[in-house]
Design a protein around this motif. Structure first.
Motif, PDB file in Angstrom:
ATOM      1  N   ASN A  58       1.030  -1.235  -0.189  1.00 35.68           N
ATOM      2  CA  ASN A  58      -0.124  -0.012   0.202  1.00 35.68           C
ATOM      3  C   ASN A  58       0.811   1.280   0.060  1.00 35.68           C
ATOM      4  N   ASN A  59       1.621   1.424  -0.813  1.00 40.57           N
ATOM      5  CA  ASN A  59       2.594   2.509  -0.935  1.00 40.57           C
ATOM      6  C   ASN A  59       2.893   2.839  -2.548  1.00 40.57           C
ATOM      7  N   THR A  60       3.463   3.961  -2.717  1.00 41.85           N
ATOM      8  CA  THR A  60       3.919   4.278  -4.110  1.00 41.85           C
ATOM      9  C   THR A  60       5.471   3.995  -4.265  1.00 41.85           C
ATOM     10  N   ILE A  61       5.734   3.121  -5.310  1.00 39.74           N
ATOM     11  CA  ILE A  61       7.107   2.633  -5.602  1.00 39.74           C
ATOM     12  C   ILE A  61       7.827   3.897  -6.130  1.00 39.74           C
ATOM     13  N   THR A  62       7.457   4.403  -7.180  1.00 42.56           N
ATOM     14  CA  THR A  62       8.121   5.647  -7.943  1.00 42.56           C
ATOM     15  C   THR A  62       6.739   6.355  -8.556  1.00 42.56           C
ATOM     16  N   THR A  63       7.240   7.659  -8.876  1.00 38.53           N
ATOM     17  CA  THR A  63       6.600   8.331  -9.828  1.00 38.53           C
ATOM     18  C   THR A  63       7.188   8.693 -11.228  1.00 38.53           C
ATOM     19  N   HIS A  64       6.716   8.225 -12.522  1.00 31.64           N
ATOM     20  CA  HIS A  64       7.368   8.391 -13.648  1.00 31.64           C
ATOM     21  C   HIS A  64       6.783   9.835 -13.972  1.00 31.64           C
ATOM     22  N   LYS A  65       8.009  10.763 -14.538  1.00 33.24           N
ATOM     23  CA  LYS A  65       7.646  11.866 -14.956  1.00 33.24           C
ATOM     24  C   LYS A  65       7.892  12.420 -16.325  1.00 33.24           C
ATOM     25  N   LYS A  66       7.876  13.297 -16.992  1.00 34.18           N
ATOM     26  CA  LYS A  66       8.156  13.736 -18.221  1.00 34.18           C
ATOM     27  C   LYS A  66       9.269  12.958 -18.910  1.00 34.18           C
ATOM     28  N   TYR A  67       9.030  12.159 -19.968  1.00 36.49           N
ATOM     29  CA  TYR A  67      10.025  11.390 -20.671  1.00 36.49           C
ATOM     30  C   TYR A  67      10.743  10.268 -19.881  1.00 36.49           C
ATOM     31  N   GLU A  68       9.926   9.704 -18.700  1.00 32.95           N
ATOM     32  CA  GLU A  68      10.227   8.659 -18.138  1.00 32.95           C
ATOM     33  C   GLU A  68       9.138   7.510 -18.558  1.00 32.95           C
ATOM     34  N   PHE A  69       9.264   6.346 -18.241  1.00 34.89           N
ATOM     35  CA  PHE A  69       8.554   5.090 -18.736  1.00 34.89           C
ATOM     36  C   PHE A  69       8.360   4.306 -17.863  1.00 34.89           C
ATOM     37  N   THR A  70       7.372   3.337 -18.160  1.00 34.09           N
ATOM     38  CA  THR A  70       6.788   2.384 -17.270  1.00 34.09           C
ATOM     39  C   THR A  70       7.597   0.969 -17.588  1.00 34.09           C
ATOM     40  N   GLY A  71       7.306  -0.025 -16.875  1.00 37.58           N
ATOM     41  CA  GLY A  71       7.801  -1.492 -17.357  1.00 37.58           C
ATOM     42  C   GLY A  71       9.098  -2.082 -16.821  1.00 37.58           C
ATOM     43  N   ASP A  72       9.199  -3.336 -16.847  1.00 31.64           N
ATOM     44  CA  ASP A  72      10.492  -4.005 -16.418  1.00 31.64           C
ATOM     45  C   ASP A  72      10.356  -5.152 -17.505  1.00 31.64           C
ATOM     46  N   SER A  73      11.335  -6.243 -17.300  1.00 29.26           N
ATOM     47  CA  SER A  73      11.727  -7.033 -18.012  1.00 29.26           C
ATOM     48  C   SER A  73      10.534  -7.883 -18.436  1.00 29.26           C
ATOM     49  N   GLY A  74       9.755  -8.009 -17.574  1.00 24.05           N
ATOM     50  CA  GLY A  74       8.319  -8.815 -17.835  1.00 24.05           C
ATOM     51  C   GLY A  74       7.467  -8.483 -19.109  1.00 24.05           C
ATOM     52  N   MET A  75       7.779  -7.099 -19.329  1.00 22.65           N
ATOM     53  CA  MET A  75       7.178  -6.694 -20.575  1.00 22.65           C
ATOM     54  C   MET A  75       7.509  -7.469 -21.940  1.00 22.65           C
ATOM     55  N   LEU A  76       8.724  -8.173 -21.884  1.00 21.77           N
ATOM     56  CA  LEU A  76       9.222  -8.853 -23.034  1.00 21.77           C
ATOM     57  C   LEU A  76       8.703 -10.019 -23.407  1.00 21.77           C
ATOM     58  N   SER A  77       7.617 -10.489 -22.224  1.00 20.73           N
ATOM     59  CA  SER A  77       7.160 -11.704 -22.226  1.00 20.73           C
ATOM     60  C   SER A  77       5.556 -11.288 -21.878  1.00 20.73           C
ATOM     61  N   ASP A  78       4.764 -12.665 -21.440  1.00 26.25           N
ATOM     62  CA  ASP A  78       3.426 -12.329 -20.839  1.00 26.25           C
ATOM     63  C   ASP A  78       3.456 -12.318 -19.542  1.00 26.25           C
ATOM     64  N   ARG A  79       4.504 -12.034 -18.641  1.00 28.43           N
ATOM     65  CA  ARG A  79       4.469 -12.133 -17.093  1.00 28.43           C
ATOM     66  C   ARG A  79       3.611 -10.856 -16.754  1.00 28.43           C
ATOM     67  N   ALA A  80       2.923 -11.434 -15.744  1.00 26.90           N
ATOM     68  CA  ALA A  80       1.883 -10.757 -15.125  1.00 26.90           C
ATOM     69  C   ALA A  80       2.620  -9.269 -14.434  1.00 26.90           C
ATOM     70  N   SER A  81       1.893  -8.238 -14.553  1.00 27.30           N
ATOM     71  CA  SER A  81       2.363  -7.009 -13.920  1.00 27.30           C
ATOM     72  C   SER A  81       2.383  -7.220 -12.516  1.00 27.30           C
ATOM     73  N   GLN A  82       3.270  -6.491 -11.657  1.00 31.18           N
ATOM     74  CA  GLN A  82       3.526  -6.696 -10.226  1.00 31.18           C
ATOM     75  C   GLN A  82       2.872  -5.551  -9.782  1.00 31.18           C
ATOM     76  N   PHE A  83       2.774  -4.413 -10.214  1.00 32.66           N
ATOM     77  CA  PHE A  83       2.130  -3.335  -9.617  1.00 32.66           C
ATOM     78  C   PHE A  83       1.004  -2.749 -10.304  1.00 32.66           C
ATOM     79  N   HIS A  84       0.397  -1.643  -9.782  1.00 33.10           N
ATOM     80  CA  HIS A  84      -0.779  -0.799 -10.325  1.00 33.10           C
ATOM     81  C   HIS A  84      -0.089   0.526 -11.025  1.00 33.10           C
ATOM     82  N   ALA A  85      -0.511   0.943 -12.202  1.00 32.73           N
ATOM     83  CA  ALA A  85      -0.071   2.112 -12.682  1.00 32.73           C
ATOM     84  C   ALA A  85      -1.035   3.291 -12.707  1.00 32.73           C
ATOM     85  N   VAL A  86      -0.967   4.390 -12.092  1.00 29.81           N
ATOM     86  CA  VAL A  86      -2.090   5.375 -11.884  1.00 29.81           C
ATOM     87  C   VAL A  86      -1.593   6.560 -12.711  1.00 29.81           C
ATOM     88  N   THR A  87      -2.336   7.280 -13.248  1.00 25.31           N
ATOM     89  CA  THR A  87      -1.940   8.810 -13.903  1.00 25.31           C
ATOM     90  C   THR A  87      -2.546   9.664 -12.848  1.00 25.31           C
TER      91      THR A  87
END
Length: 542
Positions: A58-87
């Protein structure tokens, strides 16, 4: 200094990426993907921000700002997302679908470097520095619990083990969900959904590492994701072939069980087998290779130029060519009750998961090869005493000299020659062993025995289809006699390639092949060589 896990893309890089996606605007706070999503998109922030939220803590890992990006190595496969992403409100994003992201990574080298470096660092942070993920509740002395933990650990799936034998939280969870010890082990996800006594296939399905394939014919199917299979996966996919790779356990094979490999070219300070395998796993998927785990080959058919493999989960995969990289399994100690203690005192690898159980405890390592030596050195950092037991007289007969010297210099590693284990004892978990030396029999108290006593090839599922030697290793190239070859057009016009079996189009690399050199470097070399031979075979049948 900018955190390398959260780099900012250059304006020119964002401009190039716009060709692969679409721009979307979000007036209100919006959840753009959720923990557990197996397919989710990649986002670059153009305006506003994205909060990456951890539902387990129940906390915020990080906040992506201008020209930063989401994702980790799981994006290259069908691995499940580990977190929520909220704008946040009034945010504009560049959205890129997973297949388009792979295309961009493959074509844009400078963007490839930025994204993959960040992806790997983010995965490392999650696994090593953040407590949370899928909760695994069970007994640290249970074989079933160990199998689940081992699968999650080796496949780099974020999880948290809660031991019912030592942690009050485990008892509280049993009471909270009205469960009993008969329901152990069980899993709890971020939504507090419980899965009792899950199978490995269920774990693979939930985490996204187990894939489904359409009814299509691939150019090449690679069976086994050890160093040889992963090397073949990287080279085949990078050269434009349609590739699928399957493995029954995890990337890395036997090399993945090595705590530290120090004699592999390019890594002067060494690298763990797990890290090497994970990097190769990401690298193969970057080029578009499909990797599915757990997928064990059960049977093989060959008809009209097509290989059909049926896996243990009743999935059928078809390909024009086949690379067998199934390696070998460690042999069991020749003891009647060995199965009772596998995963609860008897282990065939030494990884970070095992260190806690060995803390300030006496342990035994059986075997005189490099795997045994690497395990002994790794575990000696936490164990009180490490006893290496071999049946021969000299440790250097099968072990690299650098390892022998380090073992001899370690004060808490003790070599016992002409020694073998003759008895295992313990209630539910190993508690003691009886050893026999040339002079006596005696009992030793220990709850951890790591066995590395040789291996046998994983080739029985191909019985009768290809020529093997009397130990089950598959014969290839020059080791095949003319009378071993089928009466077919291909072998009438040419001899088998050096890695090709008695069945045209079926290539064998790594430990499953007769005469292979049991080293990571040679396995990687064979995997890459096989791809050039696959190209020649595909031209033969085209």
């Amino acid at each position: 200094m900018k955190d390398p896990r959260f780099p900012e893309l250059k304006h020119t890089q964002v401009t190039l990426l716009k060709d692969y996606g679409s721009i979307e605007h979000f007036e209100d706070k919006t959840q753009i993907f959720s923990e557990g999503d197996n397919i989710y998109d990649f986002f670059v922030v153009l305006k506003g921000a994205i909060n990456i939220e951890d539902p387990y803590n129940n906390n915020t890992i990080t906040t992506h700002k201008k020209y930063e990006f989401t994702g980790d190595s799981g994006m290259l496969s069908d691995r499940a997302s580990q977190f929520h992403a909220v704008t946040i409100p009034n945010t504009s994003l560049l959205r890129i679908k997973p297949d388009k992201l792979k295309e961009a990574i493959s074509k844009l080298s400078d963007i490839n470097d930025v994204l993959l470096n960040a992806f790997l660092l983010r995965q490392q942070t999650v696994l090593n520095d953040i407590s949370g993920g899928l909760k695994v509740v069970g007994s640290g002395k249970s074989n079933e619990t160990y199998e689940i933990r081992e699968f999650l650990e080796k496949n780099h799936i974020w999880h948290n083990f809660i031991d019912v034998d030592t942690e009050e939280e485990a008892r509280s969870l049993l009471n909270h969900f009205s469960l009993s010890e008969k329901d152990l082990p069980f899993l709890i996800n971020s939504d507090s959904k419980v899965c009792k006594t899950p199978t490995i296939e269920q774990l693979g399905r939930y985490s996204g590492v187990l894939m489904d394939f359409e009814d299509k014919v691939f150019d090449v199917l690679i069976i086994g994701a050890g160093p040889a299979g992963l090397a073949a996966s990287v080279y085949a996919a990078s050269e434009g072939l349609s590739v699928v790779t399957i493995d029954s356990e995890a990337p890395g094979g036997q090399a993945g069980k090595s705590s530290k490999i120090e004699n592999y070219l390019g890594f002067p300070t060494g690298i763990s087998g797990g890290d090497l395998a994970n990097r190769a796993y990401v690298q193969a998927q970057k080029f578009g290779c499909n990797i599915s785990i757990p997928h064990r080959a059960k049977s093989l058919e060959h008809s009209k130029g097509c290989f059909t493999v049926c896996a243990t989960n009743d999935k059928v995969i078809k390909s024009k060519a086949l690379i067998v990289a199934t390696g070998a399994d460690y042999k069991q100690l020749p003891l009647d009750n060995i199965n009772d203690y596998e995963g609860s005192g008897i282990y065939y690898s030494a990884t970070g998961m095992d260190v806690q159980n060995c803390q300030d405890q006496p342990i035994v390592v059986v075997g005189g090869g490099n795997s045994a030596g690497q395990a002994a050195m790794f575990l000696s950092n936490s164990a009180k005493d490490v006893h290496i037991m071999i049946r021969g007289n000299h440790l250097g007969d099968k072990m690299s000299d650098y390892l022998v010297q380090r073992i001899e210099a370690a004060s808490n590693i003790h070599l016992q020659t002409e020694t073998e284990i003759v008895k295992l004892e313990g209630h539910h978990h190993l508690e003691s062993i009886t050893i026999r030396t040339k002079d006596e029999k005696k009992e030793i108290s220990t709850s951890n025995v790591f066995s590395f006593i040789g291996a046998q090839p994983n080739t029985k599922w191909m019985d009768g289809l290809v020529i093997t030697d009397n130990k089950g290793f598959i014969c290839t190239g020059a080791s095949l006699k003319k009378e071993d070859l089928p009466d077919c057009g291909i072998y009438k016009s040419r001899e088998p390639e050096s890695l090709e079996s008695s069945l045209p189009g079926l290539f064998v690399v790594g430990d499953a092949r007769q005469g292979s050199v049991k080293r990571v470097a040679s396995a990687v070399g064979e995997g890459s060589m096989a791809v050039s031979q696959v190209h020649r075979y595909l031209s033969d049948i085209s």
